[in-house]
Design a protein around this motif. Structure first.
Motif, short mmCIF file in Angstrom:
data_model
loop_
_atom_site.label_atom_id
_atom_site.label_comp_id
_atom_site.label_asym_id
_atom_site.label_seq_id
_atom_site.Cartn_x
_atom_site.Cartn_y
_atom_site.Cartn_z
N LEU A 54 -8.97 -2.26 -2.32
CA LEU A 54 -8.76 -3.33 -1.14
C LEU A 54 -9.84 -3.94 -0.75
O LEU A 54 -10.86 -3.28 -0.37
N VAL A 93 -5.90 4.15 0.28
CA VAL A 93 -6.15 3.12 -0.73
C VAL A 93 -7.46 3.71 -1.64
O VAL A 93 -8.46 4.17 -0.81
N LEU A 145 -3.17 4.17 6.55
CA LEU A 145 -2.90 3.27 5.29
C LEU A 145 -4.29 2.83 4.63
O LEU A 145 -4.38 2.92 3.22
N GLN A 146 -5.34 2.65 5.29
CA GLN A 146 -6.58 2.15 4.32
C GLN A 146 -7.35 3.53 3.84
O GLN A 146 -7.59 3.33 2.78
N VAL A 180 -1.51 -0.76 -4.41
CA VAL A 180 -2.78 -1.36 -4.29
C VAL A 180 -4.05 -0.25 -4.47
O VAL A 180 -3.87 0.75 -3.80
N ILE A 212 0.83 -1.08 0.07
CA ILE A 212 -0.03 -0.10 0.09
C ILE A 212 0.97 1.29 0.01
O ILE A 212 0.58 2.45 -0.82
#
Length: 250
Positions: free
Chosen positions: A208, A232, A228-229, A205, A200
């Motif tokens: 996800l 994406v 991080l999330q 990515v 990531i």
């Protein structure tokens, strides 16, 4: 084949599956068991609270309940033997429950293996076991009468040797491929949450998909999973609950 660049990564904050080392010792390759409780008419739980204390407990509980469903008086019902160190939800459902310290589970499993396989090679491991022999004898006899539709499950916290013996019992009873399957386990660095985080960060990515779990809550703090999330472009989350991870999906 359709998604050759896809990454499959798995993460559990607490290990709740049998150690891969046990399957490697038994089969010579990295695999993990998938239990088919709905197909098992006789189940032996060796300190395994599969109805409550596992990542697959909801699925396993639903499958176990299928074998307990009785509509008419002559309908068959599964039978559950439980040996456990503490009173658990699974133990509360047992037809035959044995209270036993976790340190004695290896000896119990060895004794059961000796009865079900008909060999004395496990006798040394079973020495010193202070359990009513009738409990073991009747449990083994019940398993032998239900070859191919019985199942022996060991708790994830138990030593590798216990799992190897449990797999050996299932193999001797002809349960593998029927009430228990083994699937390959990815062992590459990319298959871990740390490997996924690296991908990531490198902008590798774009989409996800999170199947269960709540990494936004319990991933290692040094990963800063929330950031991080969010980085994406597309995040799809399937799960049982509305939680921190689902709140960030979209």
């Amino acid at each position: 084949k359709q998604l050759p660049r896809a990454i499959w990564a798995e993460y559990e904050p607490v290990q709740d599956e049998p150690p891969v080392a046990a399957a490697r010792a038994a089969f010579g390759k990295d695999v993990k068991p998938i239990y088919r409780f709905a197909k098992a008419s006789r189940i032996v739980s060796i300190d395994a609270d599969f109805l409550n204390a596992s990542g697959t407990n909801l699925h396993y509980a639903r499958e176990f309940a299928k074998g307990r469903k009785v509509v008419q008086k002559d309908d068959p019902m599964n039978r559950l033997y439980v040996a456990e160190s503490g009173f658990t939800l699974t133990g509360s459902m047992a037809d035959h429950r044995l209270r036993l310290a976790s340190s004695h589970m290896l000896a119990l499993t060895a004794a059961l293996a000796g009865k079900t396989t008909g060999t004395e090679v496990f006798a040394s491991l079973a020495s010193g076991l202070d359990v009513n022999p009738q409990w073991i004898a009747e449990c083994a006899a019940d398993l032998l009468e239900h070859k191919g539709d019985s199942l022996v499950v060991a708790g994830a916290h138990l030593p590798v040797e216990v799992h190897v013996l449990a797999y050996q019992i299932n193999a001797a009873l002809g349960n593998i491929g029927k009430t228990v399957d083994f699937v390959a386990v990815e062992t590459s660095d990319a298959s871990t949450i740390q490997g996924l985080a690296t991908a990531i960060k490198s902008d590798g990515v774009k989409s996800l998909v999170i199947l269960g779990g709540n990494p936004a809550y319990n991933a290692p703090a040094d990963l800063d999973w929330v950031s991080l999330q969010k980085s994406v472009p597309q995040v799809i989350r399937y799960g049982y609950y509305v939680d921190e991870t689902s709140a960030l999906a979209g």
